[in-house]
Design a protein around this motif. Structure first.
Motif, short mmCIF file in Angstrom:
data_model
loop_
_atom_site.label_atom_id
_atom_site.label_comp_id
_atom_site.label_asym_id
_atom_site.label_seq_id
_atom_site.Cartn_x
_atom_site.Cartn_y
_atom_site.Cartn_z
N LEU A 224 -8.31 21.88 41.84
CA LEU A 224 -7.75 22.26 40.47
C LEU A 224 -8.16 21.06 39.39
CD1 LEU A 224 -4.24 23.35 41.69
CD2 LEU A 224 -5.90 24.82 40.40
N THR A 225 -8.82 20.04 40.25
CA THR A 225 -9.18 18.82 39.25
C THR A 225 -10.41 19.35 38.29
OG1 THR A 225 -8.96 17.38 41.20
CG2 THR A 225 -9.87 16.31 39.03
N GLY A 226 -10.23 19.26 37.09
CA GLY A 226 -11.40 19.48 36.23
C GLY A 226 -12.39 18.26 35.81
N GLN A 227 -12.34 18.17 34.40
CA GLN A 227 -13.07 16.98 33.82
C GLN A 227 -12.88 15.70 34.48
OE1 GLN A 227 -15.91 17.38 32.24
NE2 GLN A 227 -15.84 19.53 32.22
N ASP A 228 -11.45 15.52 34.98
CA ASP A 228 -11.22 14.25 35.48
C ASP A 228 -11.84 13.65 36.67
OD1 ASP A 228 -9.36 12.29 35.01
OD2 ASP A 228 -7.85 13.09 36.40
N ILE A 229 -12.37 14.82 37.25
CA ILE A 229 -13.12 14.59 38.73
C ILE A 229 -14.21 13.46 38.45
CG2 ILE A 229 -15.00 16.04 38.35
CD1 ILE A 229 -13.19 15.81 41.55
N VAL A 230 -14.65 13.16 37.39
CA VAL A 230 -15.79 12.34 36.97
C VAL A 230 -15.35 10.61 37.31
CG1 VAL A 230 -17.55 11.41 35.64
CG2 VAL A 230 -17.23 13.90 35.64
N ASN A 231 -13.99 10.65 36.59
CA ASN A 231 -13.33 9.25 36.90
C ASN A 231 -12.99 9.03 38.29
OD1 ASN A 231 -13.73 8.17 34.24
ND2 ASN A 231 -11.77 9.19 33.78
N VAL A 232 -12.42 9.93 38.79
CA VAL A 232 -11.68 9.83 40.02
C VAL A 232 -12.76 9.66 41.27
CG1 VAL A 232 -10.47 11.09 42.11
CG2 VAL A 232 -9.73 11.25 39.50
N ALA A 233 -13.89 10.54 41.26
CA ALA A 233 -14.92 10.50 42.24
C ALA A 233 -15.68 8.99 41.81
CB ALA A 233 -15.46 11.59 42.14
N GLN A 234 -15.95 8.93 40.67
CA GLN A 234 -16.91 7.58 40.57
C GLN A 234 -16.08 6.28 40.98
OE1 GLN A 234 -18.01 8.01 36.49
NE2 GLN A 234 -20.05 8.75 37.01
N SER A 235 -14.71 6.39 40.71
CA SER A 235 -14.12 5.07 40.76
C SER A 235 -13.90 4.95 42.39
CB SER A 235 -12.67 5.25 40.30
OG SER A 235 -11.85 4.05 40.33
N PHE A 236 -13.28 6.02 43.15
CA PHE A 236 -13.36 5.78 44.44
C PHE A 236 -14.59 5.53 45.08
CE2 PHE A 236 -9.12 8.05 44.20
CZ PHE A 236 -8.46 7.24 45.21
N ASN A 237 -15.77 6.03 44.84
CA ASN A 237 -17.04 5.80 45.08
C ASN A 237 -17.33 4.42 45.02
OD1 ASN A 237 -19.12 6.68 46.91
ND2 ASN A 237 -20.51 7.54 45.06
N GLU A 238 -17.37 3.82 43.78
CA GLU A 238 -17.81 2.49 43.37
C GLU A 238 -17.02 1.54 44.22
OE1 GLU A 238 -17.29 1.98 39.17
OE2 GLU A 238 -18.89 3.51 38.91
N HIS A 239 -15.81 1.74 44.48
CA HIS A 239 -14.91 0.83 45.29
C HIS A 239 -15.09 0.84 46.87
CE1 HIS A 239 -12.79 0.52 41.26
NE2 HIS A 239 -12.60 -0.80 41.51
N LEU A 240 -15.35 1.88 47.17
CA LEU A 240 -15.27 2.22 48.70
C LEU A 240 -16.34 2.68 49.24
CD1 LEU A 240 -11.66 3.67 48.45
CD2 LEU A 240 -12.21 1.60 49.50
N SER A 241 -17.37 3.24 48.45
CA SER A 241 -18.81 4.04 48.90
C SER A 241 -18.35 4.95 50.04
CB SER A 241 -19.67 2.92 49.83
OG SER A 241 -20.03 1.87 48.78
N ILE A 242 -17.60 6.19 49.41
CA ILE A 242 -17.14 7.19 50.36
C ILE A 242 -18.20 7.75 51.18
CG2 ILE A 242 -15.13 7.43 49.03
CD1 ILE A 242 -16.60 10.01 47.65
N THR A 243 -18.01 8.47 52.07
CA THR A 243 -19.09 9.30 52.92
C THR A 243 -18.80 10.59 52.70
OG1 THR A 243 -17.63 9.32 54.96
CG2 THR A 243 -19.04 7.25 54.76
N GLY A 244 -17.76 11.25 52.51
CA GLY A 244 -17.83 12.59 52.32
C GLY A 244 -16.98 13.20 51.29
N ALA A 245 -16.61 14.09 51.09
CA ALA A 245 -15.46 14.85 50.17
C ALA A 245 -14.98 16.04 50.90
CB ALA A 245 -15.83 15.25 48.74
N VAL A 246 -13.64 16.17 50.63
CA VAL A 246 -13.04 17.21 50.74
C VAL A 246 -12.45 17.93 49.84
CG1 VAL A 246 -11.05 18.20 52.67
CG2 VAL A 246 -11.96 16.06 53.25
N LEU A 247 -12.61 19.32 49.75
CA LEU A 247 -12.01 19.98 48.48
C LEU A 247 -11.04 20.84 48.98
CD1 LEU A 247 -15.30 21.65 47.07
CD2 LEU A 247 -13.97 19.67 46.13
N THR A 248 -9.56 20.60 48.36
CA THR A 248 -8.56 21.36 49.01
C THR A 248 -8.28 22.18 47.83
OG1 THR A 248 -7.08 19.77 47.85
CG2 THR A 248 -7.56 19.28 49.93
#
Ligand code: GDP
Length: 296
Positions: A224-248
């Motif tokens: 359900l996340t819309g445009q906010d996804i950019v901030n959320v995903a970039q921020s988690f990725n920059e801080h943590l270098s994520i390895t994958g995503a799960v779409l719920t």
């Protein structure tokens, strides 16, 4: 289901172009304009849309569709392939090469982290015959610890918890030792979320990453996340270098834009999708199946 209106609109514009005996640059541009609008209305990030349209046009022209026998069908295939490309091309399984395999679940509050932790524990017990340990490291919401304990009981999977009066870092340190002593080959850490991203949370997550040296850091995002996804995903990725995503919550009636943007923003594969509240409502993510579903 998610993507319904996007799916209808894309199918409509593709149907129109399929019916054309000859394809001109003008009617291809018209189709691309419709696809662009459909994606934007579905809340796909504008940068993602821009690149999607540019790539589609370039590939379609590159295949010389204007002179081909069934130009509409060629264009439809190009759109399909571009959608698969956007979603990640191939299925991406969990990396179990390290023992123990630590999977760190991160995401905003309410995204479905705790539920997905339980779902993954169940899946890997059944599918890969693993012996998981669930770790309750969300010390800010007492209900989160109870929720994980309840899930563990339902699944018959042990839950390591120390309440909420101790730091998350100390919990995971002890959990790592416990997991090794008790020969758990997979340790799933359910971390805290917040309604919005903040620095103390990111710092805590970075500390947990350092302590556990995880094989996987999975960002859980609600479809359900819309445009906010950019901030959320970039921020988690920059801080943590994520390895994958799960779409719920793909079973919900979201427009799906965030789901379509997350891979492009993070460059990590979407590994799983959640399709319901029940613990077996999880699937590996197949980009081609998702594209088929959207394009009908
Ligand atoms: P957390 O705060 O990130 O740990 O989120 P929770 O795991 O507590 O999930 C928040 C809500 O979303 C709960 O009511 C879950 O049952 C629900 N939920 C999680 N995943 C899904 C899903 O794939 N589909 C649906 N319909 N609901 C889900």
């Amino acid at each position: 289901m998610a993507f319904e209106s996007l799916s209808e609109r894309l199918q409509d514009s593709l149907k129109k172009i399929k019916g054309q005996a000859t394809l001109t640059e003008a009617n291809m541009d018209e189709m691309l304009r419709e696809i662009r609008l459909a994606l934007l209305e579905a809340d796909v990030n504008f940068q993602v849309v821009k690149e999607f349209i540019a790539n589609t046009k370039e590939k379609a022209l590159g295949q010389d569709v204007l002179g081909s026998l069934k130009p509409g069908q060629v264009v439809v295939k190009v759109v399909h392939d571009e959608l698969v490309e956007l979603l990640g091309t191939s299925v991406s399984e969990l990396d179990f090469s390290r023992k123990p395999t630590v999977i760190m679940m991160v995401g905003l509050q309410g995204s479905g982290k705790t539920t997905t932790s339980g779902k993954i524990a169940k899946l890997i017990t059944k599918k890969y015959a693993k012996k998981p340990l669930l770790v309750a490291a969300d010390i800010y919401r007492p209900a989160a610890v109870d929720q994980l304990k309840t899930l563990g009981q339902q699944l018959n999977v042990p839950v390591f918890e120390k309440g909420t009066d101790i730091s998350a870092e100390d919990i995971v340190k002890q959990a790592m030792a416990y997991g090794q002593e008790n020969q758990h080959d997979v340790i799933i850490v359910d971390t805290a979320g917040r309604l919005h991203i903040d620095e103390p949370l990111m710092q805590e997550l970075q500390n947990i990453k350092e302590i556990t040296n995880p094989s996987e850091i999975l960002l859980v995002v609600d479809a359900l996340t819309g445009q906010d996804i950019v901030n959320v995903a970039q921020s988690f990725n920059e801080h943590l270098s994520i390895t994958g995503a799960v779409l719920t919550k793909l079973d919900g009636d979201s427009r799906g834009g965030g789901a379509l943007s997350v891979r492009h923003i993070t460059h990590v594969p979407i590994k799983f999708v959640g399709t319901g509240e029940k613990l077996d409502a999880i699937d590996l993510f197949y980009p081609d199946r998702m594209a088929d579903r959207i394009l009908g």
